[in-house]
Design an enzyme around this catalytic site. Structure first.
Site, PDB file in Angstrom:
ATOM      1  N   LYS A 101      -4.377  68.185  42.444  1.00 64.35           N
ATOM      2  CA  LYS A 101      -3.732  66.913  41.785  1.00 64.35           C
ATOM      3  C   LYS A 101      -2.789  66.265  42.683  1.00 64.35           C
ATOM      4  CE  LYS A 101      -0.419  65.652  38.527  1.00 64.35           C
ATOM      5  NZ  LYS A 101       0.754  66.261  37.878  1.00 64.35           N
TER       6      LYS A 101
ATOM      7  N   PRO B  34       1.876  65.603  32.068  1.00 62.01           N
ATOM      8  CA  PRO B  34       0.856  65.953  33.020  1.00 62.01           C
ATOM      9  C   PRO B  34       0.619  64.931  33.824  1.00 62.01           C
ATOM     10  CG  PRO B  34       0.178  66.325  30.625  1.00 62.01           C
ATOM     11  CD  PRO B  34       1.437  65.698  30.462  1.00 62.01           C
TER      12      PRO B  34
ATOM     13  N   THR C 279       5.354  64.914  37.599  1.00 58.16           N
ATOM     14  CA  THR C 279       4.776  64.575  38.682  1.00 58.16           C
ATOM     15  C   THR C 279       3.850  63.657  38.684  1.00 58.16           C
ATOM     16  OG1 THR C 279       5.651  66.473  40.055  1.00 58.16           O
ATOM     17  CG2 THR C 279       3.821  65.313  40.944  1.00 58.16           C
TER      18      THR C 279
ATOM     19  N   LYS D 235       8.165  63.963  46.531  1.00 56.76           N
ATOM     20  CA  LYS D 235       7.631  65.128  46.343  1.00 56.76           C
ATOM     21  C   LYS D 235       6.076  65.261  46.936  1.00 56.76           C
ATOM     22  CE  LYS D 235       5.987  68.418  43.365  1.00 56.76           C
ATOM     23  NZ  LYS D 235       5.831  68.289  41.922  1.00 56.76           N
TER      24      LYS D 235
END
Lengths: 297, 297, 297, 297
Positions: free
Chosen positions: C247, C66, C97, C172
């Site tokens: 996030k 996470p 990520t 990303k």
């Protein structure tokens, strides 16, 4: 004492007209609402069946109308517009909050007929209108300003000369755009403190005595529980409605577009207030924007 | 009078230490710059070859360092960190502007060793540091606050208790985020008025006495020609640097990210100040953001 | 066929591991959830009681966790961290990520032990994970990229080499920050059209074939009724959750702060998504931001 | 073949008229610039001393003018306006980019006189005008659309029916507001990647094949060195000028104000482009906004 005609007796106009009566002026009034008229007549004003009769003998004509199109219609409509019926040498005071261009257009048509004009939008809300403590931001020549000032003093406390015709409107939109930024910025800062464990009263006190000091923090705190006698203490009832702030921000954006000015914060405030109004908060006080930044909703 | 160690004698720390000397305290100082040390020693402080010797006998240890990593290194580095050398029962006052998490971490390690800690970032700039009129925003227990207050009063005028450990830092970033919004909003409003023919002095005066009133407009006006003795009167030299405002806004954004708070105006101000710094204005006063909104550049 | 360990079998990791099994690889898996493990074992994977045993014989170790703190803990915790148990010469692929700095830190520690590393965050969502059509953005040397590419092709369609260690993560966050801006901008434009009488399908078609063309408009339209088989057709269920976008925008902002980059649109998108999440929409698809701009709410 | 009058032979109108000539239509033209007229007459058009004579016998009247006030003046000025001189049953096509309200007003006056009208603003720039590959966004009835479509096909490739009168203008401002957001968002994302060590070509390629895909990234990349034959490859010369984008964003903001729509990204883009124009970049291509986010200026 002066002979004054007053056109437009809404939430603001009604109490303003009454303060003129109380100051001893001869006041004749007109509004489409019979009820609004009756309330001011009770206090000692006289009335007429139409606006033209109302302004015929007046030395000062004051108007308090919702938008530029109403002001233009009232004064400039061919034949029925007041411009053709006000006596030369008298003084028109338009206290509506409208775009500066319309103010300038009306000023110019009236000037051709020998009638003086000032734009004189107010701040201070219904409370200030009732208490006679409004601020007036006046656009017109030095002479025009000097002539209307004594009349405005019966309704307000601060009478500012902003500049030439239209300058009162510009000053008003600049102030209210800034006010909206202060309110949003203060709300964000208080919510950020709350979300990180601070007490809103403690933080408000610290920032008020530091460089974060501003009108919305110091005397109109948007966080419930910090102050008494402000809208946030009363579920955001009363005060200055979100819908009216959205309207003023619309005028500010039009002004910025016309001068190709860049106003990123003002534009963001405008979008946030439009969003807040669209979520069903249009009739709440503008400090209710505080809730938008509540991370615990 | 107290026995005080002072670590970090930069633009802010130097004059703060001198004010402690002037107030009659026994002050021992340390900094990597010999020159900075010499200047304070001239005023009556003593110095040591290393920070550990400097803090050995002190009842109060004050630090004024550039960033969280320096504070963590100075206190918590294994064996050479001051945490292992300060005597239990003494009081650490960290006046650096850093993230609240680092403050809390240092507080916690020191507490295990019986050492008191407050975070006490300041506002008021170099001028306030010299004049002894800084504001301190203090995070710590009631008791810790009461114990450090008399010491802080030798360096500042307003000593605020913001809350528990870290709360001083949070209050500081909330205030400075709000300050940046006030400055940008005021700049936009003044430029909008100028672009539409108003005089900046007249408009400033009107808004200062109306709901647009705020610290940046009233006492730190960003428009050249409106006020004397402010950075805008001196080509934006001196005052509070754009780079420092950008740093504080970075801390504000980190705080907002950690609490998942929404701060659209603060985030916009951060981007505008980053943009302004990147255009070569990092060393100017933060009121120079005024020029960004000049439509006649 | 390779010997692969897979750590982290959540919504994304589970189907990714299954695709590796289907491709004929020897896959051993580990997750704290017995249920998640059981599901993948059913498909042919083997499992172990702890992560250390799981990675012992593996040539490739893939993790899908996470946040940065989990990645750091799994690999770098003294003694129990996998860095001390993976055999030199093998390849770690972290598809979580997370922030680029943590990726670089893990890469550097593993390098000291002779272990290869790439950061390889994905886009494409749960649908892409199940279908094996994910995009991978890979950070590492040319050689590392060449070695992991065949493995990644069992799980994805587009395998991009973004640059050195950490570059996958940067690519990303850049992409997802841009994605959020596309979604908000498209939502505003469609709502502006709707509010002025246009049909959303007609307007979408026009803009898609004009310079307004973008991924969110063309294949993931946020306005209900324009497309089938997108979250807006299903009350914004499924897809890419608002909380996950928030996030990723947090990571983007941290990246921007670290490089002192100015990202006004990205910062605004971050505030709008934080606001939207705080209003109770965190579990909806991120295209639900469309409703925020509905003026007829 | 049709008998067509063309009013307004600027950078766009000139090549559009020439394409009509090339398609075999009878084209009579008018412009205040003799030079502009001469250029089109060389290609086979005829001209007249005044606009009224020019439109007298035309079945189709096309206008390409700078702003709403010009369109209103050309068609609606009492006695000299074309509305009183165009023959009933003919078709007016206004390709100017103006506010929808003016389009609707002109449509309504013309309708009273039995003249058909469509608003048909274009996108595609001077290049598209010359190549005959413009997109037309048309507002008018189904019948009006069907009648003008064959004419527009001589000048454009995509002919869209956006809706009723004014809908062409609304579609255009929605598209261009979105376009500005795409350009700013793409610029921010690319600069964020560059500031963190990525290669612009690599990052552009990754995002173009991912969910960041959009027109400005894919075919009009704002970063010098990524693509050939775009303005960024030519020091931002040519293309779509910042001043024109600022104008279109002004129309978008007016549209949003009128419908009380919230467009935070569009409003931010408008402020950024106004700022960029005020810094002396008004004549550059709108992709030059890329430089505003350069942290290494």
């Amino acid at each position: 004492m002066a002979n004054i005609a007053f056109i437009g007796l809404g939430n603001m106009g009604g109490p303003m007209a009454i303060n003129l009566v109380k100051a001893g002026h001869q006041v004749s009034v007109f509004d489409l609402s019979k009820e609004a008229v009756a309330h001011v007549v009770e206090q000692g004003a006289t009335t007429f069946d139409d606006a033209i009769s109302c302004v015929k003998g007046a030395e000062f004509i004051i108007s308090m109308l919702p938008a530029g199109k109403h002001v233009e219609a009232v004064y400039l409509t061919p034949s029925s517009g007041l411009a053709e019926h006000i006596k030369p040498g008298s003084h028109v005071i338009d206290s509506s909050t409208i775009d500066a261009k319309t103010s300038q257009k009306v000023a110019s048509v009236l000037a051709e007929k020998g009638i003086n004009f000032v734009d004189a939008p107010v701040s201070g809300g219904v409370g200030g209108a009732v208490a006679g403590t409004l601020s007036f931001m006046v656009g017109g020549s030095e002479e025009e300003f000097a002539q209307v000032k004594p009349i405005l003093e019966a309704m307000g406390k601060n009478i500012f000369h902003a500049g030439q015709h239209g300058a009162g409107q510009i000053a008003k939109v600049c102030n209210n755009m800034l006010l909206s930024v202060l309110m949003v910025g203060t709300s964000e800062a208080l919510q950020l403190g709350l979300a990180n464990g601070l007490d809103a009263k403690v933080l408000s006190n610290i920032m008020s005595k530091s460089s974060g000091s501003n009108w919305t923090l110091d005397v109109y705190n948007p966080c419930p529980g910090v102050m008494e006698n402000v809208p946030s203490a009363n579920d955001y009832q009363g005060g200055f409605m979100v819908d009216l702030m959205a309207k003023d921000l619309g005028l500010a954006m039009e002004t910025a577009l016309a001068s190709q000015s860049s106003t990123p914060m003002g534009a963001l405030a405008r979008s946030l207030y439009a969003m807040h109004a669209a979520s069903g908060n249009g009739a709440k006080d503008f400090s209710s924007i505080f809730n938008v930044f509540n991370h615990d909703k």
